[in-house]
Structure formats: structure tokens, C-alpha cells
Design an enzyme around this catalytic site. Structure first.
Site, PDB file in Angstrom:
ATOM      1  N   LYS A   1     -19.647 -16.710   1.932  1.00  0.00           N
ATOM      2  CA  LYS A   1     -21.026 -16.744   1.977  1.00  0.00           C
ATOM      3  C   LYS A   1     -21.809 -15.700   0.720  1.00  0.00           C
ATOM      4  CE  LYS A   1     -21.265 -15.505   6.960  1.00  0.00           C
ATOM      5  NZ  LYS A   1     -21.497 -14.270   7.714  1.00  0.00           N
TER       6      LYS A   1
ATOM      7  N   ARG B   1       0.925  -1.280  -0.177  1.00  0.00           N
ATOM      8  CA  ARG B   1       0.137   0.075   0.180  1.00  0.00           C
ATOM      9  C   ARG B   1       0.944   1.192   0.033  1.00  0.00           C
ATOM     10  NH1 ARG B   1      -4.736  -2.245   3.910  1.00  0.00           N
ATOM     11  NH2 ARG B   1      -5.948  -3.074   2.379  1.00  0.00           N
TER      12      ARG B   1
HETATM   13  P1  AMP Z   1     -14.989 -14.207   1.607  1.00  0.00           P
HETATM   14  O1  AMP Z   1     -14.059 -12.991   2.658  1.00  0.00           O
HETATM   15  O2  AMP Z   1     -16.478 -14.347   1.595  1.00  0.00           O
HETATM   16  O3  AMP Z   1     -14.451 -14.106   0.255  1.00  0.00           O
HETATM   17  O4  AMP Z   1     -14.530 -15.733   1.757  1.00  0.00           O
HETATM   18  C1  AMP Z   1     -13.098 -16.103   1.810  1.00  0.00           C
HETATM   19  C2  AMP Z   1     -13.058 -17.425   2.802  1.00  0.00           C
HETATM   20  O5  AMP Z   1     -13.910 -18.564   2.378  1.00  0.00           O
HETATM   21  C3  AMP Z   1     -11.763 -17.839   2.783  1.00  0.00           C
HETATM   22  O6  AMP Z   1     -11.176 -17.769   4.112  1.00  0.00           O
HETATM   23  C4  AMP Z   1     -11.827 -19.646   2.394  1.00  0.00           C
HETATM   24  O7  AMP Z   1     -11.356 -20.068   3.435  1.00  0.00           O
HETATM   25  C5  AMP Z   1     -13.289 -19.534   2.588  1.00  0.00           C
HETATM   26  N1  AMP Z   1     -13.902 -20.519   1.973  1.00  0.00           N
HETATM   27  C6  AMP Z   1     -13.870 -20.897   0.584  1.00  0.00           C
HETATM   28  N2  AMP Z   1     -14.538 -21.945   0.151  1.00  0.00           N
HETATM   29  C7  AMP Z   1     -15.146 -22.568   1.407  1.00  0.00           C
HETATM   30  C8  AMP Z   1     -15.545 -23.723   1.582  1.00  0.00           C
HETATM   31  N3  AMP Z   1     -16.104 -24.450   0.542  1.00  0.00           N
HETATM   32  N4  AMP Z   1     -15.971 -24.040   2.892  1.00  0.00           N
HETATM   33  C9  AMP Z   1     -16.000 -23.075   4.125  1.00  0.00           C
HETATM   34  N5  AMP Z   1     -14.925 -22.075   3.754  1.00  0.00           N
HETATM   35  C10 AMP Z   1     -14.703 -21.573   2.313  1.00  0.00           C
END
Ligand code: AMP
Length: 396
Positions: A198, A35
Site C-alpha cells: 500500500k 532476535r
Molecule cells: P508491505 O507490508 O506493505 O511491505 O507489503 C508486503 C506485501 O505486499 C507482501 O505480502 C506482498 O505479497 C504484497 N505485494 C507486493 N506486490 C504486490 C502486488 N503487486 N499485488 C498484491 N500484493 C503485493
């Protein structure tokens, strides 16, 4: 519109909002200076023209006033080395002593102000506080994209004190150009790859992308809400029960709009949420009871890669699996490589959102995609179609 390139900075004092919210280790050393480096071109441009620069930023989330561990003084040696110049430091971001330091600043000099968030007025967007930040400066430059979606004093409110002298730094310009390339006039086929934990975090962006994308690839934890909504068995995979109807709506909407919605067809399942867990590969809708899907499987990778290879515009946000664990990183890594390959063949690729950026860095592909966004939340909101206050404050 005023830009950093067409404005004359000679003899002017520029107050610049930068994003120096860098990670510090327990010795207060900066563990990732990306950054700071990202702000350097704008700073150097002004200094090179005979202007001076007053830098302001937040660092971390201090609760009640000044805290040693959130002091921006830790950034000084890194900034000094990157810019190749001495950095003056004001131990308070406002106040009479700071104002004196601003007044004494000579062409070519840099003054760094202490953490803005030592004052709660910053995040409240307090006008009086913003006015004090503006004092002693001739021109306002916003070079912090990561906070452009917040109407904070230094990101938005301060702009009103510079009605004829405000502009974006190079960083925000580049961010806006690359996002606008995706949103308007993207070359087809346009494929959006969405992953992460999510669905609820990504609903609005998925909805907006339905209007623009030709292909929408879904992976990661949010897959399972869709699979369950379609009647599949997902075992103990991540699922948002209250979003099943929404998932069904999104599937219907994609059909309606002629968007190809691609969900994984197989996955790597584990008997616990651990790298060392027992694993097997199953069909996506046949996850055994007590097992959870933690990565996309080989058939999904192949299917997704084929679509990515044909794409001319690609947006990637969110990992395909729990890529932080060695044994569940294959899907994310393969997709990252496929996006890099498509880019080498002429596609425009934008990667954004904390975890996909981390993945691109982990696989050393940062220079093999077209643009890596520095602002996770700000990028998502812009692509959702929202007007970001920090952008509006300058664009009007
Ligand atoms: P986000 O911040 O919503 O983009 O989510 C990222 C996180 O989702 C990462 O830390 C991943 O480890 C988690 N993630 C990805 N795929 C899965 C899954 N199949 N089950 C649980 N966590 C997941």
C-alpha cells in the site's frame, strides 16, 4: 553520552529491555532465534565485566493476563545456549518475589522476567509499573529497537528512573548508525527502493525521502495507484482509489525536487491471486480487464538494476511483487541480488521492513547487504523523520 562501552558495569545490576518477541511453533519451540542472538553481544559485554543482567521483553499479544503460549520461559533453553550460561527465571515481571530474585542476583548472572505484556500497564506506559520494573536495578539498557517507537513502560517510561545511568545496547546503536548514514551524509547517488502493498503505509517515508534521495524506485502493489493516477489501465490490480490525488502530488513533487521517480514499465499479470494462475507479461499501463499485476516484468528489472548498480547508498523497504508465491518472486529476488551486487562494489545498503527482511533471508543475502534492520515500524518512523520515544528517553 553514556554507552555500553564506556560505562563501568562491574558489580552493577543492569535491567535490559530486549526484543525476545520470537516466533514459536505449536510445540512452543522457537522457530527463528535471530532476535535472541541479536541481544547477546550487549548481555555478554555486561556479564564479562562482572555485572549482572535482568532481561525484560514482551512476547506476542496476550489479551488478559498470563497465557502459557506467550510465556517467555519458552525462550530459556535457547538463551542459555546462546549465552553459554544458566538463566534464572522470574514467573512475574514485577512483585516481591521478583524483587527478591533481583536482589539475590550475583555478578555474571542472568535473570529473565516473565512477559511484560501480561500487564496492560506495559503498553499504557504506566509510571508506577515502570517504577516497579526499575526497582532493584542500577542501570537501564535499551536493546530493543523494534519497540523504540512505542512509549511503553519498559521502552521509554522506565528510563526516567535512571537519570544518570541509561544507555542504548549495541543493537540500537547499530540501527541508529546505519539509519543516520542513510539520512545524513549519505554518499551519492542515493537510491530508495520502495515496495509492498500500500501507498498509504509509505506516504510519509516517501515524502521525507524526496528531500534526500536521488532516485526513488517504486514497485509492488503500490505501483498501480501511481499508474492509475497517470491514466493507465490496471485491470484488477491493487489500487487505493482515495490515494490517486496523493500519487499525482508525489509525482509532481519528485519533478520539483529533481528526484528521479522510477515506476515499473512492465509487469507479470495473473488471472487470479494464486501461484498457479495463468500469467502473461504486459506493459504496466495495459493490464487487461480482470487480470492483476503481481510482479514487475523483465524490462523493469533491467531498468531498476541499472540504477541500483550505479548507487552508492541504497535503502530497500518492501517487496517488488507477491514474492511469497514462487511464480511472482522474480522481481523481488532480482532486486535483492542487484542490491547485494552494488554492496559488493562498495555501496552502503540498508534493508528494513518485515517483508524485505524476509526476502533477504529467503535468498540468503543477509550477509551480502550492509545492514538489515530488526525494527520494521520503528525504522519507518525514524526515516519518516519522527522522534521515537524510546530513543528520546535516552538521548534526551
Ligand atoms: P508491505 O507490508 O506493505 O511491505 O507489503 C508486503 C506485501 O505486499 C507482501 O505480502 C506482498 O505479497 C504484497 N505485494 C507486493 N506486490 C504486490 C502486488 N503487486 N499485488 C498484491 N500484493 C503485493
Amino acid at each position: 553520552m553514556q554507552t555500553i562501552d564506556n560505562y563501568g558495569f562491574t558489580g552493577k545490576k543492569a535491567i535490559m529491555r530486549v526484543d525476545f518477541n520470537v516466533p514459536l511453533n505449536d510445540k512452543f519451540e522457537v522457530s527463528d532465534d535471530t532476535r535472541i542472538r541479536a541481544a547477546a553481544p550487549s548481555i555478554s559485554k555486561i556479564l564479562g565485566e562482572g555485572g549482572s543482567v535482568i532481561l525484560m521483553s514482551h512476547l506476542g499479544r496476550p489479551k488478559e493476563g498470563p497465557e502459557e503460549k506467550f510465556s517467555l520461559k519458552h525462550v530459556i533453553p535457547y538463551l542459555s545456549e546462546i549465552l553459554g550460561t544458566e538463566i534464572k527465571f522470574a514467573t512475574d515481571c514485577i512483585g516481591s518475589e521478583t524483587l527478591e530474585m533481583k536482589k539475590a542476583l550475583k555478578p555474571g548472572e542472568v535473570l529473565l522476567l516473565e512477559n511484560l505484556r501480561f500487564y496492560k500497564e506495559e503498553t499504557k506506559g504506566d509510571e508506577e509499573f515502570a517504577g516497579k520494573l526499575a526497582e532493584g536495578a542500577d542501570v537501564y539498557v535499551n536493546s530493543a529497537f523494534g519497540t523504540a517507537h512505542r512509549a511503553h513502560a519498559s521502552t521509554t517510561i522506565v528510563a526516567q528512573f535512571f537519570p544518570g545511568d541509561r544507555m542504548f545496547g549495541y543493537l540500537i546503536n547499530d540501527e541508529l548508525n546505519s539509519m543516520d548514514k542513510i539520512l545524513h551524509g549519505s554518499e551519492k547517488p542515493f537510491t530508495a527502493v520502495m515496495g509492498g502493498a500500500k501507498v498509504s503505509d509509505k506516504i510519509l517515508i516517501i515524502e521525507n525521502l524526496m528531500e534526500k534521495a536521488d532516485n526513488l524506485i517504486i514497485g509492488g502493489g503500490m505501483t498501480y495507484t501511481f499508474i492509475k493516477a497517470m491514466g493507465g489501465n490496471i485491470g484488477s490490480s491493487l489500487c487505493e482509489e482515495d490515494k490517486l490525488d496523493l500519487a499525482r502530488d508525489l509525482i509532481a513533487k519528485a519533478k520539483d525536487k529533481g528526484v528521479q521517480l522510477l515506476l515499473p514499465v512492465d509487469n507479470v499479470v495473473a488471472d487470479k491471486f494464486e501461484n498457479e494462475a495463468a500469467t502473461q507479461t504486459t506493459s504496466i499501463d495495459e493490464v487487461p480487464e480482470g487480470w492483476m499485476g503481481l510482479d514487475i516484468g523483465p524490462d523493469s528489472i533491467q531498468k531498476f538494476n541499472e540504477v541500483i548498480a550505479e548507487s552508492k547508498t541504497i535503502l530497500w523497504n518492501g517487496p517488488m511483487g507477491v514474492f511469497e508465491m514462487e511464480n511472482f518472486q522474480n522481481g523481488t529476488k532480482s532486486i535483492a541480488l542487484a542490491i547485494a551486487d552494488a554492496t559488493a562494489k562498495g555501496a552502503f545498503s540498508l534493508v528494513g521492513g518485515g517483508d524485505s527482511v524476509a526476502a533477504v533471508n529467503k535468498y540468503h543475502l543477509k550477509d551480502k547487504v550492509s545492514y538489515v534492520s530488526t525494527g520494521g515500524g520503528a525504522m519507518l518512523e525514524y526515516i519518516e523523520g519522527k522522534e521515537l520515544p524510546g530513543i528520546k528517553a535516552i538521548r534526551g
